[in-house]
Design an enzyme around this catalytic site. Structure first.
Site, PDB file in Angstrom:
ATOM      1  N   ASP A  47      44.727  44.225  41.998  1.00 57.00           N
ATOM      2  CA  ASP A  47      45.433  44.154  43.278  1.00 57.00           C
ATOM      3  C   ASP A  47      46.403  42.992  43.348  1.00 57.00           C
ATOM      4  O   ASP A  47      47.363  43.019  44.120  1.00 57.00           O
ATOM      5  CB  ASP A  47      44.432  44.043  44.424  1.00 57.00           C
ATOM      6  CG  ASP A  47      43.750  45.355  44.653  1.00 57.00           C
ATOM      7  OD1 ASP A  47      44.422  46.379  44.493  1.00 57.00           O
ATOM      8  OD2 ASP A  47      42.554  45.364  44.960  1.00 57.00           O
TER       9      ASP A  47
ATOM     10  N   HIS B 195      36.198  39.873  40.987  1.00 60.01           N
ATOM     11  CA  HIS B 195      35.852  41.281  41.032  1.00 60.01           C
ATOM     12  C   HIS B 195      34.347  41.414  40.937  1.00 60.01           C
ATOM     13  O   HIS B 195      33.700  40.664  40.211  1.00 60.01           O
ATOM     14  CB  HIS B 195      36.520  42.048  39.868  1.00 60.01           C
ATOM     15  CG  HIS B 195      36.541  43.515  40.113  1.00 60.01           C
ATOM     16  ND1 HIS B 195      35.480  44.312  39.776  1.00 60.01           N
ATOM     17  CD2 HIS B 195      37.465  44.317  40.688  1.00 60.01           C
ATOM     18  CE1 HIS B 195      35.760  45.554  40.134  1.00 60.01           C
ATOM     19  NE2 HIS B 195      36.957  45.581  40.692  1.00 60.01           N
TER      20      HIS B 195
HETATM   21  N1  ACO Z   1      38.373  32.846  45.966  1.00 63.33           N
HETATM   22  C1  ACO Z   1      37.537  31.769  45.934  1.00 63.33           C
HETATM   23  N2  ACO Z   1      36.232  31.843  45.589  1.00 63.33           N
HETATM   24  C2  ACO Z   1      35.743  33.044  45.257  1.00 63.33           C
HETATM   25  C3  ACO Z   1      36.552  34.196  45.259  1.00 63.33           C
HETATM   26  C4  ACO Z   1      37.910  34.069  45.624  1.00 63.33           C
HETATM   27  N3  ACO Z   1      38.722  35.137  45.657  1.00 63.33           N
HETATM   28  N4  ACO Z   1      35.816  35.272  44.883  1.00 63.33           N
HETATM   29  C5  ACO Z   1      34.583  34.801  44.642  1.00 63.33           C
HETATM   30  N5  ACO Z   1      34.535  33.464  44.867  1.00 63.33           N
HETATM   31  C6  ACO Z   1      33.373  32.574  44.648  1.00 63.33           C
HETATM   32  C7  ACO Z   1      32.339  32.716  45.756  1.00 63.33           C
HETATM   33  O1  ACO Z   1      32.576  31.812  46.805  1.00 63.33           O
HETATM   34  C8  ACO Z   1      31.077  32.433  44.998  1.00 63.33           C
HETATM   35  O2  ACO Z   1      30.980  31.039  44.806  1.00 63.33           O
HETATM   36  P1  ACO Z   1      29.540  30.316  44.756  1.00 63.33           P
HETATM   37  O3  ACO Z   1      28.820  30.926  43.562  1.00 63.33           O
HETATM   38  O4  ACO Z   1      29.858  28.880  44.604  1.00 63.33           O
HETATM   39  O5  ACO Z   1      28.868  30.655  46.073  1.00 63.33           O
HETATM   40  C9  ACO Z   1      31.309  33.045  43.628  1.00 63.33           C
HETATM   41  O6  ACO Z   1      32.729  33.012  43.453  1.00 63.33           O
HETATM   42  C10 ACO Z   1      30.817  34.480  43.506  1.00 63.33           C
HETATM   43  O7  ACO Z   1      31.386  35.237  44.558  1.00 63.33           O
HETATM   44  P2  ACO Z   1      30.724  36.545  45.190  1.00 63.33           P
HETATM   45  O8  ACO Z   1      31.311  36.771  46.560  1.00 63.33           O
HETATM   46  O9  ACO Z   1      29.245  36.480  45.077  1.00 63.33           O
HETATM   47  O10 ACO Z   1      31.234  37.647  44.207  1.00 63.33           O
HETATM   48  P3  ACO Z   1      31.181  39.174  44.486  1.00 63.33           P
HETATM   49  O11 ACO Z   1      31.052  39.823  43.170  1.00 63.33           O
HETATM   50  O12 ACO Z   1      30.179  39.515  45.518  1.00 63.33           O
HETATM   51  O13 ACO Z   1      32.610  39.478  45.173  1.00 63.33           O
HETATM   52  C11 ACO Z   1      34.856  40.041  45.518  1.00 63.33           C
HETATM   53  C12 ACO Z   1      33.652  40.061  44.561  1.00 63.33           C
HETATM   54  C13 ACO Z   1      34.460  40.653  46.894  1.00 63.33           C
HETATM   55  C14 ACO Z   1      35.967  40.906  44.939  1.00 63.33           C
HETATM   56  C15 ACO Z   1      35.326  38.569  45.708  1.00 63.33           C
HETATM   57  O14 ACO Z   1      35.666  38.004  44.456  1.00 63.33           O
HETATM   58  C16 ACO Z   1      36.496  38.443  46.691  1.00 63.33           C
HETATM   59  O15 ACO Z   1      36.270  38.351  47.894  1.00 63.33           O
HETATM   60  N6  ACO Z   1      37.767  38.455  46.158  1.00 63.33           N
HETATM   61  C17 ACO Z   1      38.934  38.389  47.002  1.00 63.33           C
HETATM   62  C18 ACO Z   1      39.220  39.754  47.567  1.00 63.33           C
HETATM   63  C19 ACO Z   1      39.766  40.719  46.509  1.00 63.33           C
HETATM   64  O16 ACO Z   1      40.651  40.393  45.737  1.00 63.33           O
HETATM   65  N7  ACO Z   1      39.240  41.971  46.537  1.00 63.33           N
HETATM   66  C20 ACO Z   1      39.674  43.019  45.618  1.00 63.33           C
HETATM   67  C21 ACO Z   1      38.567  43.531  44.816  1.00 63.33           C
HETATM   68  S1  ACO Z   1      39.188  44.607  43.590  1.00 63.33           S
HETATM   69  C22 ACO Z   1      39.357  46.099  44.297  1.00 63.33           C
HETATM   70  O17 ACO Z   1      38.859  46.417  45.343  1.00 63.33           O
HETATM   71  C23 ACO Z   1      40.205  47.060  43.535  1.00 63.33           C
END
Ligand code: ACO
Length: 428
Positions: A364, A307
């Site tokens: 979610d 998140h």
């Molecule tokens: N699976 C695997 N790796 C992940 C995931 C995931 N779901 N989410 C984040 N990471 C990793 C990234 O690759 C990154 O790794 P790194 O530091 O080695 O490069 C690190 O964790 C940080 O990730 P960011 O993308 O920078 O985190 P951000 O805060 O920008 O993104 C987000 C948050 C978009 C929710 C992300 O975690 C994601 O894509 N999750 C899956 C989609 C999801 O469940 N969305 C629902 C959000 S909640 C809502 O809308 C109510």
């Protein structure tokens, strides 16, 4: 003396006030940066460090896993209030008295019909159309049948617009599902409560008396409450941004629906089930998919994990996990896809990659599981999210207009070509 932040650029220092919110959140007020510095701007793609507004609606602390609407803990609201009470609280700032709640409910009921001509618009969509696209279009189309703008200086006009959209939105949302299922459109039954009526409008059969189910209605009520607001997320910021140009409430909400549709936002709950189904079809090997999620060469992400704001746990996920366990138990549901979900969560919660990055199952992850157990089709999940988020969008839109916020217009740092001489097509 009030605190200040100093920014030094090219040897010149500029001072900016620090503003402090009621929960002691601090922000550097850079409203005058460009004026004072002769055009220097800030760069913050994704707005991870940028506050777009001051707001008195929702407080969340991502580190501590706190979520409050108008000061009330989400745990209390999910446990003790119903969705309409929470909607009233978000929009108008206080929990309603019995009389206020009853009037709100009644006024919504009075508006809970949709112009028959809206059916012609729905008719034009192919059955295969995604319900979010249809819902966004229908919400936009509502403008043609209702006043296109709201006189925000009139409390009455504002109230009327609010009850109108609160009333008609569930009808439209239910219709998007009925269209896909080739069911005749249903206007619901005003003797039922808001959430119960929504369920009836979605699931009633033309030749069968609708039977209400308390477990289902309670779970739905809770899910809608948990999704009702989440401060300046992508769709809410979109609603405020569109509204900041003084576009009407319905137009702003229609834009919010489109923003919510994406798989990184509201579309995640649909993406969760699709991912679980894909894992099942591929033999149910959860370890393989955990490895894929960790592999930087692979674009696969574990949907429903992580998140932007909650970096320890999502308080909504905690509440809804309990609810998911209850609903699955009460309805006696056994589903291999749900077993895969449990397996994934167990492994990921212990895996270093996820632990170090503080990636936990978000709301979610579990909402998708409950919706599936309640028999709601996967492509309707994001519509359910939109139904819950509606009062939040309304509250944020109203706040933005009442505070007379300026039109949203971010700046950029241009990185394209500098000036070039034009060459006619024969010279290129
Ligand atoms: N699976 C695997 N790796 C992940 C995931 C995931 N779901 N989410 C984040 N990471 C990793 C990234 O690759 C990154 O790794 P790194 O530091 O080695 O490069 C690190 O964790 C940080 O990730 P960011 O993308 O920078 O985190 P951000 O805060 O920008 O993104 C987000 C948050 C978009 C929710 C992300 O975690 C994601 O894509 N999750 C899956 C989609 C999801 O469940 N969305 C629902 C959000 S909640 C809502 O809308 C109510």
């Amino acid at each position: 003396m009030s605190e200040k932040a100093t920014i030094t650029i090219d040897g010149k220092s500029y001072e900016f006030p620090i503003i402090t919110g009621t929960e002691n959140e601090k922000g550097i007020d850079i409203k005058n940066l460009r004026n004072a510095s002769g055009g220097i701007t800030t760069l913050d793609p994704g707005f991870k460090n940028t506050g777009s507004c001051e707001s008195a609606i929702t407080y969340l602390d991502g580190e501590q896993g706190i979520l409050r609407y108008r000061g009330y803990a989400i745990e209390d609201l999910a446990d003790k209030a119903n969705f309409l009470e929470v909607a009233y609280l978000l929009i108008f700032g206080e929990l309603p008295t019995k009389a206020q709640l009853s009037k709100f409910d009644q006024d919504i009921k009075e508006e809970s019909h949709v112009d028959e001509d809206m059916k012609k618009i729905l008719d034009g969509f192919p059955k295969s159309a995604h319900p979010m696209g249809v819902l966004s279009s229908l919400t936009s189309a509502l403008i043609a049948f209702n006043p296109s703008s709201v006189d925000v200086d009139s409390e009455e006009a504002m109230y009327e617009a609010i009850v109108t959209i609160m009333a008609k939105f569930p009808v439209l949302a239910a219709w998007t599902m009925r269209k896909r299922k080739s069911l005749p459109l249903d206007y619901g039954d005003n003797s039922l409560g808001y959430v119960e009526n929504l369920h009836k409008m979605m699931f009633s059969k033309p030749n069968k008396t609708y039977e209400s189910n308390k477990i289902v209605n309670d779970a739905l009520d809770k899910l809608l409450i948990l999704h009702a607001d989440h401060e300046q997320n992508c769709s809410t910021s979109t609603v405020r941004m569109v509204g900041s140009s003084h576009a009407g409430l319905f137009a702003s909400i229609s834009a919010g629906i489109s923003a919510l549709w994406g798989p990184l936002h509201g579309g995640a709950n649909q993406a969760v089930i699709e991912m679980l189904e894909a894992i099942k079809t591929d033999g149910g090997d959860t370890a393989k998919y955990i490895d894929k999620a960790k592999d930087k060469e692979d674009s696969f992400r574990l949907m429903g994990f992580g998140h932007r704001v909650y970096k320890n746990f999502d308080p909504r996920a905690k509440i809804i996990k309990k609810s998911a366990d209850e609903v699955l138990g009460d309805l006696g549901i056994e589903d291999p896809v749900l077993d895969i979900a449990k397996g994934l969560a167990q492994v990921a919660l212990k895996d270093d990659y996820f632990v170090q990055r503080k990636l936990y199952p978000n709301v979610d992850f579990y909402s998708g599981i409950i919706y599936r157990a309640l028999g709601i089709p996967t492509e309707m999940f994001t519509v359910m999210f939109a139904l819950g988020r509606l009062p939040g969008w309304i509250a944020q839109w109203r706040e933005m207009r009442l505070r007379k916020e300026p039109i949203g217009r971010p700046r950029q740092i241009y990185i394209g070509e500098t000036h070039r001489e034009f060459k006619s097509v024969s010279e290129r």
